[in-house]
Design an enzyme around this catalytic site. Sequence first.
Site, PDB file in Angstrom:
ATOM      1  NE  ARG A   1      46.531  56.067  31.994  1.00 47.28           N
ATOM      2  CZ  ARG A   1      47.013  57.100  31.288  1.00 47.28           C
ATOM      3  NH1 ARG A   1      48.308  57.387  31.336  1.00 47.28           N
ATOM      4  NH2 ARG A   1      46.226  57.880  30.563  1.00 47.28           N
TER       5      ARG A   1
ATOM      6  CG  HIS B   1      47.455  61.912  34.360  1.00 48.57           C
ATOM      7  ND1 HIS B   1      46.494  61.489  33.459  1.00 48.57           N
ATOM      8  CD2 HIS B   1      48.643  61.446  33.883  1.00 48.57           C
ATOM      9  CE1 HIS B   1      47.083  60.812  32.490  1.00 48.57           C
ATOM     10  NE2 HIS B   1      48.374  60.766  32.719  1.00 48.57           N
TER      11      HIS B   1
ATOM     12  CB  CYS C   1      52.710  58.556  35.585  1.00 45.49           C
ATOM     13  SG  CYS C   1      53.574  60.111  35.240  1.00 45.49           S
TER      14      CYS C   1
ATOM     15  NE  ARG D   1      47.777  63.698  28.018  1.00 49.09           N
ATOM     16  CZ  ARG D   1      48.806  62.890  28.265  1.00 49.09           C
ATOM     17  NH1 ARG D   1      49.933  63.028  27.593  1.00 49.09           N
ATOM     18  NH2 ARG D   1      48.707  61.941  29.177  1.00 49.09           N
TER      19      ARG D   1
ATOM     20  CG  ASP E   1      55.425  63.059  36.824  1.00 51.59           C
ATOM     21  OD1 ASP E   1      55.882  62.525  35.798  1.00 51.59           O
ATOM     22  OD2 ASP E   1      54.490  63.887  36.800  1.00 51.59           O
TER      23      ASP E   1
ATOM     24  CD  GLN F   1      49.786  57.153  34.954  1.00 50.24           C
ATOM     25  OE1 GLN F   1      49.848  57.509  33.802  1.00 50.24           O
ATOM     26  NE2 GLN F   1      50.228  55.967  35.354  1.00 50.24           N
TER      27      GLN F   1
HETATM   28  N1  NVA Z   1      53.558  65.565  35.057  1.00 46.75           N
HETATM   29  C1  NVA Z   1      53.719  65.037  33.723  1.00 46.75           C
HETATM   30  C2  NVA Z   1      52.943  63.763  33.567  1.00 46.75           C
HETATM   31  C3  NVA Z   1      53.089  63.106  32.222  1.00 46.75           C
HETATM   32  C4  NVA Z   1      52.248  61.863  32.077  1.00 46.75           C
HETATM   33  C5  NVA Z   1      53.278  66.068  32.698  1.00 46.75           C
HETATM   34  O1  NVA Z   1      52.229  66.697  32.914  1.00 46.75           O
HETATM   35  O2  NVA Z   1      53.984  66.272  31.717  1.00 46.75           O
HETATM   36  N1   CP Z   2      51.612  58.505  31.658  1.00 43.48           N
HETATM   37  C1   CP Z   2      51.115  59.123  30.577  1.00 43.48           C
HETATM   38  O1   CP Z   2      50.050  59.763  30.611  1.00 43.48           O
HETATM   39  O2   CP Z   2      51.857  58.954  29.444  1.00 43.48           O
HETATM   40  P1   CP Z   2      51.677  59.725  28.054  1.00 43.48           P
HETATM   41  O3   CP Z   2      51.978  61.176  28.324  1.00 43.48           O
HETATM   42  O4   CP Z   2      52.641  59.068  27.123  1.00 43.48           O
HETATM   43  O5   CP Z   2      50.251  59.582  27.615  1.00 43.48           O
END
Ligand code: NVA
Ligand code: CP
Length: 312
Positions: free
Chosen positions: A299, A136, A271, A109, A231, A139
């Site tokens: 997930r 992502h 998500c 990540r 989101d 997800q």
């Molecule tokens: N768009 C959000 C998704 C979190 C799972 C982010 O990147 O923070």
């Molecule tokens: N949806 C998701 O990726 O959650 P986290 O950021 O908590 O991993």
Amino acid sequence: MNNDVFKGRDLLSLADFTPAEFLHVIEVASAQKRIWATGKRSTPLVGKAVAIVLQKPSMRTRMSFEVACVRLGAHPLIMTGPDGAFSRGESVRDTAKVMERYVDAIVVRTYAQSLIEEFAEACSVPVINALTDEHHPCQGLADFQTIQERMGRLAGVRFAYVGDGNNMAHTYLLAGALSGMDVRIATPSGFEPDASIVAQARAIAEGTGGRISVGIDPVAAVGGADVIATDTWASMGQESEHASRLASFQPFQINEGLLAHASPDVLFMHCLPAHRGEEVTDQVMDHACSIVYDEAENRMHAQKALLSLVLG
Ligand code: NVA
Ligand code: CP
């Protein structure tokens, strides 16, 4: 489809899959989930190790990957903060060349998609994108597994995403295109999804019978929709823009008024983490149509399937 086609592969964006491969991973995830529910256990990845490198905060991704590894018999190594990777000025390539000597797969990540691409290019073991600023994919797998389980189909589903044109918008564009959906995206003006990913989704949709529309009208996007997703209005790394975004995003809130334009059987997805009172109201989050916790559960099932396929 023969599972061997997935062996040793990376997943950096859903566009790495053909439509048939995308649907196959979802099928394997649901099949493994059903077998798990019967109480039957198997640990095909005993002796393997999986590094999980998190350069941004995470709850679901960290837990679901860690549990997926444990259930498959693999050993997860959670690497965060200064003890993780990409610290102390080490190059992306050197990091990849060292990590591949220790582990069998690496989950990352991070911020820029270009970093994970450079990392995967240098790395001889499978690299899985656990969220970047652009994509992502894990997800996306979990969410489309959830829709398939709820609706019994993906092709032709009217899928509306209302909110920021971010990594989730990009992921849904590609997932919807791969599965032949009617995808409608509505974002505030100036927050549209990346034009190159929209073009990529349109090219994929030409082969699957899918449709892609991108606009700035939330009511038009959700009209007759079978699924509505949203989101956060400011993603990780954009925290400083949060306050200044609120006014332009307010008309894009998923509330009961907006929901009324959708199909009577509409499903609501997010998500997570959700910001109740911002992109979605309590009433919608807690509504009978909300399947947000099923997505979160999937997930783990989707990633378990993915790890078993790439390391199988
Ligand atoms: N768009 C959000 C998704 C979190 C799972 C982010 O990147 O923070
Ligand atoms: N949806 C998701 O990726 O959650 P986290 O950021 O908590 O991993």
